[in-house]
Design a protein around this motif. Structure first.
Motif, PDB file in Angstrom:
ATOM      1  N   HIS A  41     -16.593 -35.475 -32.076  1.00  0.00           N
ATOM      2  CA  HIS A  41     -15.646 -36.580 -32.297  1.00  0.00           C
ATOM      3  C   HIS A  41     -15.822 -37.634 -31.219  1.00  0.00           C
ATOM      4  O   HIS A  41     -16.297 -37.362 -30.109  1.00  0.00           O
ATOM      5  CB  HIS A  41     -14.205 -36.058 -32.292  1.00  0.00           C
ATOM      6  N   TYR A  48      -7.228 -42.377 -33.635  1.00  0.00           N
ATOM      7  CA  TYR A  48      -7.943 -41.464 -34.535  1.00  0.00           C
ATOM      8  C   TYR A  48      -8.545 -40.267 -33.808  1.00  0.00           C
ATOM      9  O   TYR A  48      -8.272 -39.114 -34.143  1.00  0.00           O
ATOM     10  CB  TYR A  48      -9.039 -42.224 -35.294  1.00  0.00           C
ATOM     11  N   ASP A  49      -9.396 -40.546 -32.826  1.00  0.00           N
ATOM     12  CA  ASP A  49     -10.112 -39.496 -32.100  1.00  0.00           C
ATOM     13  C   ASP A  49     -10.298 -39.952 -30.655  1.00  0.00           C
ATOM     14  O   ASP A  49     -10.984 -40.951 -30.418  1.00  0.00           O
ATOM     15  CB  ASP A  49     -11.493 -39.236 -32.716  1.00  0.00           C
ATOM     16  N   GLU A  61      -7.010 -37.749 -36.667  1.00  0.00           N
ATOM     17  CA  GLU A  61      -8.042 -36.996 -37.387  1.00  0.00           C
ATOM     18  C   GLU A  61      -8.213 -35.596 -36.800  1.00  0.00           C
ATOM     19  O   GLU A  61      -8.388 -34.619 -37.537  1.00  0.00           O
ATOM     20  CB  GLU A  61      -9.371 -37.756 -37.358  1.00  0.00           C
ATOM     21  N   THR A 100     -16.515 -36.504 -36.756  1.00  0.00           N
ATOM     22  CA  THR A 100     -15.437 -37.381 -37.207  1.00  0.00           C
ATOM     23  C   THR A 100     -15.278 -38.551 -36.247  1.00  0.00           C
ATOM     24  O   THR A 100     -15.217 -38.378 -35.035  1.00  0.00           O
ATOM     25  CB  THR A 100     -14.111 -36.601 -37.363  1.00  0.00           C
ATOM     26  N   LEU A 120     -10.030 -37.904 -44.615  1.00  0.00           N
ATOM     27  CA  LEU A 120      -9.306 -37.344 -43.480  1.00  0.00           C
ATOM     28  C   LEU A 120      -8.178 -38.261 -43.031  1.00  0.00           C
ATOM     29  O   LEU A 120      -7.108 -37.810 -42.631  1.00  0.00           O
ATOM     30  CB  LEU A 120     -10.286 -37.112 -42.316  1.00  0.00           C
ATOM     31  N   THR A 235     -10.999 -42.884 -44.466  1.00  0.00           N
ATOM     32  CA  THR A 235     -12.009 -42.464 -43.491  1.00  0.00           C
ATOM     33  C   THR A 235     -12.309 -40.994 -43.734  1.00  0.00           C
ATOM     34  O   THR A 235     -11.429 -40.229 -44.134  1.00  0.00           O
ATOM     35  CB  THR A 235     -11.541 -42.681 -42.042  1.00  0.00           C
ATOM     36  N   TRP A 236     -13.549 -40.626 -43.461  1.00  0.00           N
ATOM     37  CA  TRP A 236     -14.026 -39.303 -43.879  1.00  0.00           C
ATOM     38  C   TRP A 236     -14.690 -38.541 -42.741  1.00  0.00           C
ATOM     39  O   TRP A 236     -15.374 -39.138 -41.907  1.00  0.00           O
ATOM     40  CB  TRP A 236     -15.052 -39.452 -45.008  1.00  0.00           C
ATOM     41  N   PRO A 237     -14.555 -37.207 -42.744  1.00  0.00           N
ATOM     42  CA  PRO A 237     -15.364 -36.404 -41.833  1.00  0.00           C
ATOM     43  C   PRO A 237     -16.772 -36.328 -42.409  1.00  0.00           C
ATOM     44  O   PRO A 237     -16.954 -36.329 -43.631  1.00  0.00           O
ATOM     45  CB  PRO A 237     -14.670 -35.039 -41.858  1.00  0.00           C
TER      46      PRO A 237
END
Length: 281
Positions: A41, A48-49, A61, A100, A120, A235-237
């Protein structure tokens, strides 16, 4: 008969005596079946991260992925804070099973990674414009009618394709999509205020951080700018291409977290609103 009974009883007691050993052995064997999943990440993509003040992984996330981990006893997620480049290269090569970074879907990413069915998170995007035009600009459609003069966008940016999609759906009400040579134009807000362009297509969080926040670099213009959201971009992993079974387990867990309200609650915690309310089909 008594001798046989004694032998039977002795055997029974022996089984009782060794059964804890078998149980312990079975427990250890079960533990060895738990697979460690390395999740890469980013470390500065708030909210988010990111890494918190103690250097621990945090963000919306990651909170969702930690909740996913709790629902999947066969896996144990281990989080690694890395750079964008390391995340993409490492996930594609298999060093990390999942990456992610608040990632939008692009055709290039579809080729390199396995994209699950369930997103996500989501990024809310819209336009920043001069507040004096607030009576005429209410959304992206009214902005297109007003002038459609948008700050140039790099074709490499996922935002470029969002405006392309808008224009395809509104053939008689187009936004002027001008390609930029750079990914980010530092003077975008100033160009809008100067009248060179009439709007800047920007993430809601970025606008809040840079304009509305008192410590933001453009806060001095907060009373001269306005903002309206357009839509939420999922948003996606990013899963390594080989992780078909893991991606399926993730999808099932995320569906459960949606249904029990966990994802909405986490969104309120990190964003102050449910960002999925902005996502449309």
């Amino acid at each position: 008969m008594k001798r046989e009974l004694k032998i039977t009883l002795a055997a029974a007691f022996m089984m009782l005596a060794v059964s804890p050993c078998f149980a312990a052995s079975k427990s250890k064997k079960a533990k060895t079946k738990v697979r460690t999943i390395n999740v890469a990440h980013t470390i500065t993509n708030v909210p988010y991260d990111f890494l918190d003040e103690k250097g621990q992984p945090d963000g919306f996330e990651l909170a969702v992925l930690k909740a996913v981990d709790e629902l999947l006893p066969e896996y144990e997620f281990k989080f690694h804070g890395v750079s964008d480049e390391e995340l993409l290269i490492g996930t594609e090569s298999g060093k990390y099973q999942v990456g992610t970074k608040g990632a939008w879907i692009t055709e290039e990413r579809k080729k390199k990674f396995l994209i699950p069915n369930n997103p996500l998170a989501a990024s809310v995007i819209g336009i920043a414009f001069r507040k004096e035009n607030a009576d005429q600009i209410k959304d992206l459609e009214s902005f297109a009618r007003y002038s459609g003069k948008l700050i140039p966008i790099s074709p490499q940016s996922a935002q470029f394709s969002v405006i392309q999609e808008f224009n395809e759906k509104h053939p008689s009400n187009q936004i002027k999509l001008v390609p930029s040579d750079v990914f980010d134009i530092a003077d975008s807000y100033l160009w809008v205020l100067e009248g060179r362009y009439d709007a800047y297509f920007v993430l809601k969080l970025s606008y809040e951080k840079n304009v509305l926040k008192e410590t933001g670099p453009y806060h001095q213009f907060a009373d001269k700018l306005a903002y309206v959201p357009y839509k939420g971009i999922p948003t996606w992993p990013l899963f390594n291409k080989k992780e078909v079974e893991l991606a399926a387990a993730y999808d099932k867990a995320v569906q459960t977290l949606k249904e029990n309200g966990t994802i909405s609650a986490l969104s309120l915690k990190y964003f102050g609103e449910d960002v999925f309310n902005f996502v449309s089909d």
